[in-house]
Design a protein around this motif. Sequence first.
Motif, PDB file in Angstrom:
ATOM      1  N   LEU A 299       8.298  63.977  65.384  1.00 25.10           N
ATOM      2  CA  LEU A 299       8.263  62.723  66.225  1.00 25.10           C
ATOM      3  C   LEU A 299       7.370  62.673  67.321  1.00 25.10           C
ATOM      4  O   LEU A 299       6.614  61.731  67.294  1.00 25.10           O
ATOM      5  N   VAL A 300       6.827  63.710  67.617  1.00 23.51           N
ATOM      6  CA  VAL A 300       5.792  63.812  68.385  1.00 23.51           C
ATOM      7  C   VAL A 300       4.332  63.574  68.194  1.00 23.51           C
ATOM      8  O   VAL A 300       3.529  62.830  68.513  1.00 23.51           O
ATOM      9  N   ARG A 301       4.303  64.236  66.772  1.00 29.06           N
ATOM     10  CA  ARG A 301       2.972  64.056  66.186  1.00 29.06           C
ATOM     11  C   ARG A 301       2.920  62.580  65.557  1.00 29.06           C
ATOM     12  O   ARG A 301       1.846  62.266  65.274  1.00 29.06           O
ATOM     13  N   ALA A 302       4.127  62.182  65.248  1.00 29.31           N
ATOM     14  CA  ALA A 302       3.869  60.718  64.666  1.00 29.31           C
ATOM     15  C   ALA A 302       3.704  59.550  65.725  1.00 29.31           C
ATOM     16  O   ALA A 302       3.482  58.305  65.371  1.00 29.31           O
TER      17      ALA A 302
ATOM     18  N   LEU B 157       8.013  70.894  74.047  1.00 34.90           N
ATOM     19  CA  LEU B 157       7.938  70.463  72.784  1.00 34.90           C
ATOM     20  C   LEU B 157       6.434  69.789  72.412  1.00 34.90           C
ATOM     21  O   LEU B 157       5.968  70.115  71.523  1.00 34.90           O
ATOM     22  N   VAL B 158       6.210  69.200  73.750  1.00 35.82           N
ATOM     23  CA  VAL B 158       4.822  68.595  73.602  1.00 35.82           C
ATOM     24  C   VAL B 158       3.713  69.648  73.188  1.00 35.82           C
ATOM     25  O   VAL B 158       2.712  69.634  72.563  1.00 35.82           O
ATOM     26  N   LYS B 159       3.796  70.459  74.292  1.00 36.48           N
ATOM     27  CA  LYS B 159       2.752  71.615  73.951  1.00 36.48           C
ATOM     28  C   LYS B 159       2.867  72.470  72.942  1.00 36.48           C
ATOM     29  O   LYS B 159       1.643  72.466  72.201  1.00 36.48           O
ATOM     30  N   HIS B 160       4.011  72.854  72.329  1.00 33.49           N
ATOM     31  CA  HIS B 160       4.275  73.244  70.913  1.00 33.49           C
ATOM     32  C   HIS B 160       3.404  72.133  69.913  1.00 33.49           C
ATOM     33  O   HIS B 160       2.725  72.655  69.138  1.00 33.49           O
ATOM     34  N   ALA B 161       3.821  71.013  70.059  1.00 33.11           N
ATOM     35  CA  ALA B 161       3.447  70.087  68.910  1.00 33.11           C
ATOM     36  C   ALA B 161       1.790  69.953  68.813  1.00 33.11           C
ATOM     37  O   ALA B 161       1.285  69.642  67.725  1.00 33.11           O
ATOM     38  N   LEU B 162       1.387  69.929  70.134  1.00 33.97           N
ATOM     39  CA  LEU B 162      -0.118  69.682  70.027  1.00 33.97           C
ATOM     40  C   LEU B 162      -1.192  70.843  69.971  1.00 33.97           C
ATOM     41  O   LEU B 162      -2.254  70.805  69.627  1.00 33.97           O
ATOM     42  N   THR B 163      -0.603  72.033  70.031  1.00 33.12           N
ATOM     43  CA  THR B 163      -1.395  73.187  70.144  1.00 33.12           C
ATOM     44  C   THR B 163      -0.861  73.983  68.587  1.00 33.12           C
ATOM     45  O   THR B 163      -1.904  74.631  68.287  1.00 33.12           O
TER      46      THR B 163
ATOM     47  N   ARG C 106      -1.877  61.592  74.983  1.00 35.06           N
ATOM     48  CA  ARG C 106      -1.913  62.492  75.925  1.00 35.06           C
ATOM     49  C   ARG C 106      -0.515  63.295  76.195  1.00 35.06           C
ATOM     50  O   ARG C 106       0.508  62.689  76.120  1.00 35.06           O
ATOM     51  N   HIS C 107      -0.852  64.499  76.573  1.00 36.97           N
ATOM     52  CA  HIS C 107       0.309  65.351  76.944  1.00 36.97           C
ATOM     53  C   HIS C 107       1.264  64.604  77.673  1.00 36.97           C
ATOM     54  O   HIS C 107       2.517  64.839  77.344  1.00 36.97           O
ATOM     55  N   MET C 108       0.887  64.165  79.025  1.00 38.53           N
ATOM     56  CA  MET C 108       2.016  63.735  79.933  1.00 38.53           C
ATOM     57  C   MET C 108       2.507  62.297  79.403  1.00 38.53           C
ATOM     58  O   MET C 108       3.723  61.982  79.723  1.00 38.53           O
ATOM     59  N   GLU C 109       1.825  61.598  78.661  1.00 41.14           N
ATOM     60  CA  GLU C 109       2.436  60.335  78.077  1.00 41.14           C
ATOM     61  C   GLU C 109       3.432  60.570  77.067  1.00 41.14           C
ATOM     62  O   GLU C 109       4.559  60.123  77.165  1.00 41.14           O
ATOM     63  N   LEU C 110       3.249  61.664  76.217  1.00 41.40           N
ATOM     64  CA  LEU C 110       4.117  62.121  75.317  1.00 41.40           C
ATOM     65  C   LEU C 110       5.500  62.766  75.995  1.00 41.40           C
ATOM     66  O   LEU C 110       6.766  62.544  75.572  1.00 41.40           O
ATOM     67  N   VAL C 111       5.203  63.400  77.093  1.00 43.07           N
ATOM     68  CA  VAL C 111       6.388  64.065  77.807  1.00 43.07           C
ATOM     69  C   VAL C 111       7.339  62.782  78.352  1.00 43.07           C
ATOM     70  O   VAL C 111       8.372  62.787  78.090  1.00 43.07           O
ATOM     71  N   SER C 112       6.755  61.798  79.075  1.00 47.14           N
ATOM     72  CA  SER C 112       7.315  60.810  79.538  1.00 47.14           C
ATOM     73  C   SER C 112       8.017  59.790  78.582  1.00 47.14           C
ATOM     74  O   SER C 112       9.232  59.544  78.697  1.00 47.14           O
TER      75      SER C 112
ATOM     76  N   LYS D  45      21.264  71.564  72.850  1.00 42.54           N
ATOM     77  CA  LYS D  45      21.449  70.598  73.713  1.00 42.54           C
ATOM     78  C   LYS D  45      21.225  69.189  72.995  1.00 42.54           C
ATOM     79  O   LYS D  45      22.032  68.182  73.289  1.00 42.54           O
ATOM     80  N   TYR D  46      20.391  68.953  72.316  1.00 39.23           N
ATOM     81  CA  TYR D  46      19.834  67.338  71.630  1.00 39.23           C
ATOM     82  C   TYR D  46      19.993  67.508  70.312  1.00 39.23           C
ATOM     83  O   TYR D  46      19.940  66.375  69.681  1.00 39.23           O
ATOM     84  N   GLY D  47      20.639  68.562  69.842  1.00 39.66           N
ATOM     85  CA  GLY D  47      21.345  68.285  68.351  1.00 39.66           C
ATOM     86  C   GLY D  47      20.391  68.202  67.161  1.00 39.66           C
ATOM     87  O   GLY D  47      20.696  67.642  66.068  1.00 39.66           O
ATOM     88  N   ARG D  48      18.997  68.398  67.431  1.00 38.16           N
ATOM     89  CA  ARG D  48      17.981  68.305  66.304  1.00 38.16           C
ATOM     90  C   ARG D  48      17.183  69.501  66.227  1.00 38.16           C
ATOM     91  O   ARG D  48      16.854  70.203  67.319  1.00 38.16           O
ATOM     92  N   PRO D  49      16.775  69.846  65.026  1.00 38.74           N
ATOM     93  CA  PRO D  49      15.724  71.160  65.040  1.00 38.74           C
ATOM     94  C   PRO D  49      14.532  70.838  65.805  1.00 38.74           C
ATOM     95  O   PRO D  49      14.073  69.558  65.687  1.00 38.74           O
ATOM     96  N   VAL D  50      13.892  72.033  66.441  1.00 36.76           N
ATOM     97  CA  VAL D  50      12.610  71.835  66.774  1.00 36.76           C
ATOM     98  C   VAL D  50      11.662  71.011  65.961  1.00 36.76           C
ATOM     99  O   VAL D  50      10.780  70.271  66.233  1.00 36.76           O
ATOM    100  N   ALA D  51      11.669  71.427  64.729  1.00 38.36           N
ATOM    101  CA  ALA D  51      10.721  70.724  63.824  1.00 38.36           C
ATOM    102  C   ALA D  51      10.718  69.316  63.680  1.00 38.36           C
ATOM    103  O   ALA D  51       9.836  68.520  63.653  1.00 38.36           O
ATOM    104  N   GLU D  52      11.911  68.646  63.870  1.00 42.72           N
ATOM    105  CA  GLU D  52      12.092  67.308  63.701  1.00 42.72           C
ATOM    106  C   GLU D  52      11.563  66.610  65.325  1.00 42.72           C
ATOM    107  O   GLU D  52      10.822  65.607  65.207  1.00 42.72           O
TER     108      GLU D  52
END
Length: 68
Positions: free
Chosen positions: A30-33, A60-66, A38-44, A19-26
């Motif tokens: 982005l999330v980690r950078a 994505l956020v759950k995966h990036a943070l855990t 906070r989880h919900m800040e990143l989701v928003s 749907k978004y045209g980027r690999p999950v790793a990218e």
Amino acid sequence: MSEQPVKGPASYFPSIEKKYGRPVAEWVELVRASPLTRHMELVSWLKTEHGIGHGHANALVKHALTEK
């Protein structure tokens, strides 16, 4: 022998990439950078800045943070 279905955040990954045209790793990079931590800040942030739906952003956020 049958394969176990993918569960948790990873179950969203194929549709996120399609749907978004980027690999999950990218997305994880982005999330980690992000200066946000906070989880919900990143989701928003993913929702508003990148147009990602809530469920996909949450996965994505759950995966990036855990997963390190």
